[in-house]
Design a protein around this motif. Structure first.
Motif, PDB file in Angstrom:
ATOM      1  N   LEU A 161       0.839  -1.209   0.000  1.00  0.00           N
ATOM      2  CA  LEU A 161       0.000   0.000   0.000  1.00  0.00           C
ATOM      3  C   LEU A 161       0.870   1.253   0.000  1.00  0.00           C
ATOM      4  N   MET A 162       1.876   1.286   0.822  1.00  0.00           N
ATOM      5  CA  MET A 162       2.742   2.458   0.906  1.00  0.00           C
ATOM      6  C   MET A 162       3.594   2.615  -0.360  1.00  0.00           C
ATOM      7  N   ARG A 163       4.002   1.501  -0.997  1.00  0.00           N
ATOM      8  CA  ARG A 163       4.733   1.610  -2.265  1.00  0.00           C
ATOM      9  C   ARG A 163       3.822   2.231  -3.320  1.00  0.00           C
ATOM     10  N   GLY A 164       2.569   1.783  -3.346  1.00  0.00           N
ATOM     11  CA  GLY A 164       1.602   2.358  -4.284  1.00  0.00           C
ATOM     12  C   GLY A 164       1.351   3.829  -3.998  1.00  0.00           C
ATOM     13  N   PHE A 165       1.266   4.158  -2.743  1.00  0.00           N
ATOM     14  CA  PHE A 165       1.060   5.561  -2.347  1.00  0.00           C
ATOM     15  C   PHE A 165       2.269   6.404  -2.751  1.00  0.00           C
ATOM     16  N   ALA A 166       3.469   5.848  -2.591  1.00  0.00           N
ATOM     17  CA  ALA A 166       4.685   6.562  -2.975  1.00  0.00           C
ATOM     18  C   ALA A 166       4.724   6.781  -4.488  1.00  0.00           C
ATOM     19  N   ARG A 167       4.119   5.849  -5.255  1.00  0.00           N
ATOM     20  CA  ARG A 167       4.074   6.003  -6.711  1.00  0.00           C
ATOM     21  C   ARG A 167       2.900   6.873  -7.142  1.00  0.00           C
ATOM     22  N   ARG A 168       2.184   7.428  -6.192  1.00  0.00           N
ATOM     23  CA  ARG A 168       1.055   8.328  -6.429  1.00  0.00           C
ATOM     24  C   ARG A 168      -0.142   7.631  -7.080  1.00  0.00           C
ATOM     25  N   GLU A 169      -0.358   6.363  -6.700  1.00  0.00           N
ATOM     26  CA  GLU A 169      -1.495   5.613  -7.221  1.00  0.00           C
ATOM     27  C   GLU A 169      -2.759   6.053  -6.498  1.00  0.00           C
ATOM     28  N   GLN A 170      -3.782   6.383  -7.269  1.00  0.00           N
ATOM     29  CA  GLN A 170      -5.016   6.890  -6.690  1.00  0.00           C
ATOM     30  C   GLN A 170      -5.672   5.862  -5.770  1.00  0.00           C
ATOM     31  N   GLY A 171      -5.690   4.624  -6.159  1.00  0.00           N
ATOM     32  CA  GLY A 171      -6.310   3.574  -5.334  1.00  0.00           C
ATOM     33  C   GLY A 171      -5.634   3.445  -3.983  1.00  0.00           C
ATOM     34  N   ALA A 172      -4.307   3.555  -3.978  1.00  0.00           N
ATOM     35  CA  ALA A 172      -3.570   3.468  -2.712  1.00  0.00           C
ATOM     36  C   ALA A 172      -3.905   4.658  -1.821  1.00  0.00           C
ATOM     37  N   ALA A 173      -3.991   5.832  -2.421  1.00  0.00           N
ATOM     38  CA  ALA A 173      -4.333   7.027  -1.647  1.00  0.00           C
ATOM     39  C   ALA A 173      -5.734   6.908  -1.062  1.00  0.00           C
ATOM     40  N   GLU A 174      -6.673   6.422  -1.859  1.00  0.00           N
ATOM     41  CA  GLU A 174      -8.047   6.277  -1.373  1.00  0.00           C
ATOM     42  C   GLU A 174      -8.124   5.271  -0.227  1.00  0.00           C
ATOM     43  N   GLU A 175      -7.417   4.143  -0.369  1.00  0.00           N
ATOM     44  CA  GLU A 175      -7.434   3.122   0.684  1.00  0.00           C
ATOM     45  C   GLU A 175      -6.797   3.645   1.972  1.00  0.00           C
ATOM     46  N   LEU A 176      -5.677   4.322   1.824  1.00  0.00           N
ATOM     47  CA  LEU A 176      -4.998   4.887   2.997  1.00  0.00           C
ATOM     48  C   LEU A 176      -5.903   5.895   3.702  1.00  0.00           C
ATOM     49  N   TYR A 177      -6.547   6.737   2.903  1.00  0.00           N
ATOM     50  CA  TYR A 177      -7.450   7.740   3.466  1.00  0.00           C
ATOM     51  C   TYR A 177      -8.630   7.060   4.163  1.00  0.00           C
ATOM     52  N   ALA A 178      -9.215   6.069   3.522  1.00  0.00           N
ATOM     53  CA  ALA A 178     -10.361   5.364   4.104  1.00  0.00           C
ATOM     54  C   ALA A 178      -9.984   4.681   5.422  1.00  0.00           C
ATOM     55  N   ARG A 179      -8.789   4.153   5.499  1.00  0.00           N
ATOM     56  CA  ARG A 179      -8.356   3.444   6.704  1.00  0.00           C
ATOM     57  C   ARG A 179      -8.031   4.372   7.872  1.00  0.00           C
ATOM     58  N   PHE A 180      -7.440   5.539   7.571  1.00  0.00           N
ATOM     59  CA  PHE A 180      -6.872   6.332   8.670  1.00  0.00           C
ATOM     60  C   PHE A 180      -7.444   7.734   8.884  1.00  0.00           C
ATOM     61  N   ALA A 181      -8.150   8.285   7.926  1.00  0.00           N
ATOM     62  CA  ALA A 181      -8.611   9.680   8.051  1.00  0.00           C
ATOM     63  C   ALA A 181      -9.471   9.897   9.294  1.00  0.00           C
ATOM     64  N   SER A 182     -10.424   9.001   9.544  1.00  0.00           N
ATOM     65  CA  SER A 182     -11.315   9.214  10.696  1.00  0.00           C
ATOM     66  C   SER A 182     -10.565   9.086  12.018  1.00  0.00           C
ATOM     67  N   ARG A 183      -9.586   8.198  12.064  1.00  0.00           N
ATOM     68  CA  ARG A 183      -8.809   8.042  13.307  1.00  0.00           C
ATOM     69  C   ARG A 183      -7.913   9.260  13.541  1.00  0.00           C
ATOM     70  N   ILE A 184      -7.325   9.789  12.471  1.00  0.00           N
ATOM     71  CA  ILE A 184      -6.501  10.997  12.600  1.00  0.00           C
ATOM     72  C   ILE A 184      -7.375  12.168  13.019  1.00  0.00           C
ATOM     73  N   TYR A 185      -8.565  12.253  12.409  1.00  0.00           N
ATOM     74  CA  TYR A 185      -9.504  13.318  12.763  1.00  0.00           C
ATOM     75  C   TYR A 185      -9.866  13.227  14.255  1.00  0.00           C
ATOM     76  N   GLY A 186     -10.170  12.027  14.727  1.00  0.00           N
ATOM     77  CA  GLY A 186     -10.497  11.835  16.151  1.00  0.00           C
ATOM     78  C   GLY A 186      -9.344  12.236  17.056  1.00  0.00           C
ATOM     79  N   LEU A 187      -8.139  11.881  16.650  1.00  0.00           N
ATOM     80  CA  LEU A 187      -6.953  12.282  17.408  1.00  0.00           C
ATOM     81  C   LEU A 187      -6.853  13.811  17.456  1.00  0.00           C
TER      82      LEU A 187
END
Length: 188
Positions: free
Chosen positions: A12-38
């Motif tokens: 996932l992080m390799r895909g994100f480093a390559r600027r893959e949209q799917g990787a960015a969406e998955e990363l955001y879906a997994r962590f955005a709400s937890r970061i927001y709560g923090l």
């Protein structure tokens, strides 16, 4: 199972480093709400929490190639970055607060009176002068010594060469007449 999760996180992080949209969406879906709560918990506000989410993903984007599965899970790494950014924000707030205290008010908080205040003060001063003119000479002298000169009733009596009771009566009568005159002139 743990090694599969770590391998998936690394991919996932390799895909994100390559600027893959799917990787960015998955990363955001997994962590955005937890970061927001923090952010809500640490920074105390919606706007600050949203800024934390954005800043965290920008930092993840810039440092995606630094994720190392041998040092821990992706979740831990992402939340540590978010926590670090939140702490930096809190430190900035403290520094800004201290510098505001040290320098005083910001320039936009000007203490100079505005036109309305100046007119009100001029009107009050004119009414006070008219009210003072309505006092007898003895009352005016006693009042000026007591209030403008900062003298006690005993000192007024001594300076004027009058009994203490007379000094107190003159001061009290002068104050009553001033109050009445100021009320009368307010409506004029």
């Amino acid at each position: 199972m743990r090694s599969a999760t770590l391998a998936g996180d690394a991919a996932l992080m390799r895909g994100f480093a390559r600027r893959e949209q799917g990787a960015a969406e998955e990363l955001y879906a997994r962590f955005a709400s937890r970061i927001y709560g923090l952010g809500i918990v640490m920074l105390g506000g919606d706007a600050a929490a949203q800024d934390l989410v954005q800043d965290t993903f920008v930092k993840l984007w810039r440092n995606a190639d630094r994720y190392d599965t041998t040092r821990g899970r992706l979740e831990t790494w992402v939340l540590l970055i978010a926590r670090s950014l939140a702490i930096d924000t809190l430190r900035r707030r403290v520094l800004e607060s201290r510098s505001l205290e040290a320098t005083g008010r910001p320039r936009e908080a000007d203490d100079t009176p505005g036109p309305d205040e100046l007119v009100g003060t001029a009107d009050l001063a004119a009414r006070a002068r008219r009210a003072m003119e309505g006092l007898t000479g003895e009352q005016r002298a006693a009042l000026e010594l007591a209030y403008f000169g900062g003298k006690t009733s005993a000192e007024v009596a001594e300076l004027e060469g009058i009994p203490l009771g007379t000094a107190k009566t003159r001061i009290r009568t002068a104050l009553i007449r001033l109050r009445e005159a100021m009320e009368e002139h307010r409506d004029v």
